[in-house]
Design an enzyme around this catalytic site. Structure first.
Site, short mmCIF file in Angstrom:
data_model
loop_
_atom_site.label_atom_id
_atom_site.label_comp_id
_atom_site.label_asym_id
_atom_site.label_seq_id
_atom_site.Cartn_x
_atom_site.Cartn_y
_atom_site.Cartn_z
N THR A 1 0.99 -1.30 -0.06
CA THR A 1 -0.09 -0.04 -0.16
C THR A 1 0.90 1.27 0.13
O THR A 1 1.81 1.37 0.52
CB THR A 1 -1.01 0.01 1.46
OG1 THR A 1 -1.71 -1.05 1.28
CG2 THR A 1 -1.73 1.11 1.37
N PRO B 1 0.53 6.04 -0.19
CA PRO B 1 -0.43 7.05 -0.04
C PRO B 1 -1.54 7.11 -0.95
O PRO B 1 -2.50 7.70 -0.52
CB PRO B 1 0.14 8.29 0.15
CG PRO B 1 1.84 7.68 0.66
CD PRO B 1 1.82 6.27 0.09
N GLY C 1 -4.18 1.81 -2.70
CA GLY C 1 -4.59 0.94 -1.52
C GLY C 1 -5.09 -0.13 -2.56
O GLY C 1 -4.37 -0.95 -2.80
N GLU D 1 -3.11 -14.82 2.74
CA GLU D 1 -3.06 -14.06 3.59
C GLU D 1 -4.70 -13.83 4.06
O GLU D 1 -5.21 -13.76 5.16
CB GLU D 1 -2.68 -12.87 3.34
CG GLU D 1 -2.77 -11.60 4.31
CD GLU D 1 -2.28 -10.31 3.61
OE1 GLU D 1 -2.79 -9.04 4.24
OE2 GLU D 1 -1.56 -10.25 2.63
N ARG E 1 -24.95 -10.92 34.53
CA ARG E 1 -25.52 -9.71 34.93
C ARG E 1 -27.22 -9.92 34.75
O ARG E 1 -27.86 -10.65 34.08
CB ARG E 1 -25.23 -8.86 33.61
CG ARG E 1 -25.86 -7.54 33.28
CD ARG E 1 -25.46 -6.56 34.41
NE ARG E 1 -26.16 -5.30 34.02
CZ ARG E 1 -25.98 -4.19 34.83
NH1 ARG E 1 -25.48 -4.51 35.89
NH2 ARG E 1 -26.47 -3.15 34.60
N GLY F 1 -7.56 -6.73 1.16
CA GLY F 1 -8.67 -6.55 0.33
C GLY F 1 -9.92 -6.22 0.96
O GLY F 1 -10.37 -6.71 1.61
#
Length: 399
Positions: free
Chosen positions: A143, A145, A148, A262, A288, A384
Site C-alpha cells: 500500500t 499513500p 490501496g 493471507e 448480569r 482486500g
C-alpha cells in the site's frame, strides 16, 4: 412398539468434537499455543496496547517453533500442513491482542510465503530461515499513500542502473515497519521505471537498514495498538540484482498469489475472534441481572446469541472447507474471497452486538469488548476490502 428410555437420543450441547480437518497432533498444537498465549502473552496485553509488543515475542515464538509450523524443515520449520497455520491463527488470539496477532501473521503468512515460494536459495537462507527462528522480522510493502485497493496504481519505482536497482517511492500502513529487518517491497520496473500493465511490477527484498530507507512516522490507529504501523520512504535506495524476489516484471502475480493465503488466514482469525467475544459476552449475559433475572433469560438477548452463533458457525465451516481445498492443491480464489468477505463482516457484526448486550459496560475499556470491535474492524479493509472481495467474486462468474 414402545421405545425404551435408553434408546431416546438427546442432544448434548456441551459436547466438543474436533473438526475432521484436525488430527490429535493438531489438537495438541492448539492446546500448546493457547497455553502459551494465555500464560506468556495475555498478562501483558494492556501494557502492549500502550507500548506495542516487544521483539522478544518473535524470538520466543521462534524458540517454540510457532513461526514455522507449515514451513519446510530444511529452513527450520516444522514441515506441517496448512491446517497447522490455521490453528495458530485461531489460538494466538488468546493473547487478547489483535495487534500482536497481526504482527505475527505478517511474519508467518504475508511476508514469508513469497520468500519461500519465489526466493533463491540464498534469499531463503538469509531471510526466511532466521525469520522462522524469530531472529529476523519481516514486513510487506504494498500500500502507498495514493494506491490501496488499486494495486496497479503503485508509484514506487525501481530503475536498473548497471548491476543495481535504484528505488524511489513510499509505502504506508506497513505493519512491523518500524521493527522489521527486511521488507518485501512491491515496485514498478521497466524502461524509465514505469510499468506496463500487470507485467510491470517486481518484488524486492530490501534491508531496512539500507541507506535511503526512512521510517518516517509511527501511525496512530483505531485499533490493533499493540502492533507498529509505519509510513516509509525510499530515497535513492540502491540494491543489487540479487535483491529481486522472483521474476522481474512478474511481481503482481507473485503478490496476488500471496494475498490468497493471507486472506484465508485472516478469515480464520476473524472467526476465532468473533467466537472469543461471543463466549465472553455469553458469560456476562449469564451473570448480569436486570429486572430481577439474568439478561440472557430475556428472549431478545437469547435471539441475539442465536443469530451470532449461526453466523459464526457458518463462517467457520466456510473457512474450513476452503482450507481443505487449498490444502489439497486447489487454488480456490472465489471461495477464499467469499470466506474473507463473510468472516470479516460477521466478526464486526458480532463484536458490535456484544457491545450492545454489555450496554454501557461494553463501551468501557475495562471489559475489552470495545477493543475486540476496534481490532476486528480492520479485517474488512486489510488484505482486500469488502468492495474488492465482491468485485473478485462477481468477476469470477464472468460478469
Amino acid at each position: 412398539m414402545a421405545t425404551a428410555q435408553s434408546d431416546v437420543l438427546k442432544p448434548d450441547f456441551e459436547a466438543k468434537r474436533k473438526h475432521f480437518l484436525f488430527t490429535d497432533e493438531h489438537e495438541a498444537l492448539r492446546e500448546s499455543i493457547r497455553n502459551f498465549a494465555i500464560k506468556e502473552l495475555a498478562p501483558h496485553a494492556e501494557e502492549w496496547e500502550e507500548t506495542t509488543f516487544p521483539d522478544s515475542v518473535f524470538r520466543r515464538m521462534g524458540e517454540l517453533g510457532f513461526l514455522g509450523l507449515d514451513k519446510p524443515e530444511e529452513y527450520g520449520g516444522q514441515g506441517g500442513d496448512y491446517y497447522s497455520a490455521l490453528v495458530l491463527a485461531e489460538e494466538i488470539g488468546h493473547a487478547n491482542s489483535g495487534g500482536l496477532a497481526m504482527g505475527i501473521a505478517v511474519q508467518t503468512d504475508m511476508a514469508m510465503p513469497p520468500i519461500l515460494a519465489f526466493g533463491t536459495e540464498e534469499q531463503k537462507r538469509q531471510w526466511a530461515q532466521p525469520a522462522i527462528r524469530g531472529e529476523k522480522i519481516l514486513c510487506l510493502g504494498i500500500t502507498e499513500p495514493d494506491a490501496g485497493s488499486d494495486v496497479a496504481g503503485i508509484k514506487t519505482r525501481a530503475v536498473k542502473d548497471g548491476g543495481e536497482y535504484v528505488i524511489n517511492g513510499s509505502k504506508t500502513y506497513i505493519t512491523n515497519g518500524h521493527r522489521a529487518d527486511v521488507i518485501v517491497l512491491v515496485t514498478k520496473t521497466g524502461a524509465g521505471g514505469t510499468g506496463s500493465g500487470y507485467d510491470g511490477f517486481t518484488l524486492f527484498l530490501v534491508p531496512m537498514d539500507a541507506p535511503g530507507v526512512i521510517r518516517e512516522q509511527k501511525l496512530k490507529k483505531l485499533g490493533m495498538h499493540a502492533s507498529d504501523t509505519a509510513l516509509l520512504a525510499f530515497q535513492d535506495v540502491r540494491v543489487p540484482e540479487s535483491a529481486v524476489l522472483g521474476q522481474v516484471g512478474r511481481g503482481f502475480y507473485h503478490i496476488m498469489w500471496e494475498l490468497q493465503g493471507e486472506r484465508l488466514i485472516g478469515a480464520a482469525g476473524c472467526v476465532a475472534g468473533a467466537q472469543r467475544v461471543f463466549d465472553r459476552t455469553l458469560q456476562y449475559a449469564k451473570e448480569r441481572k436486570a429486572f430481577g433475572r439474568e439478561i440472557g433469560k430475556f428472549q431478545v438477548i437469547r435471539h441475539k446469541f442465536a443469530e451470532m452463533a449461526t453466523k459464526i458457525e457458518t463462517a467457520r465451516q466456510m473457512v474450513y472447507m476452503t482450507a481443505w481445498r487449498h490444502q489439497n492443491g486447489e487454488y480456490p480464489v472465489r471461495e477464499i474471497s467469499m470466506a474473507k468477505l463473510y468472516a470479516s463482516r460477521i466478526s464486526v457484526e458480532v463484536a458490535d452486538e456484544c457491545i450492545q448486550i454489555h450496554g454501557g459496560a461494553g463501551y468501557m475499556r475495562e471489559y475489552g469488548v470495545e477493543r475486540a470491535w476496534r481490532d476486528l474492524r480492520l479485517n474488512r479493509i486489510g488484505a482486500g476490502t469488502d468492495e474488492i472481495m465482491l468485485e473478485v467474486i462477481g468477476r469470477s462468474y464472468g460478469l
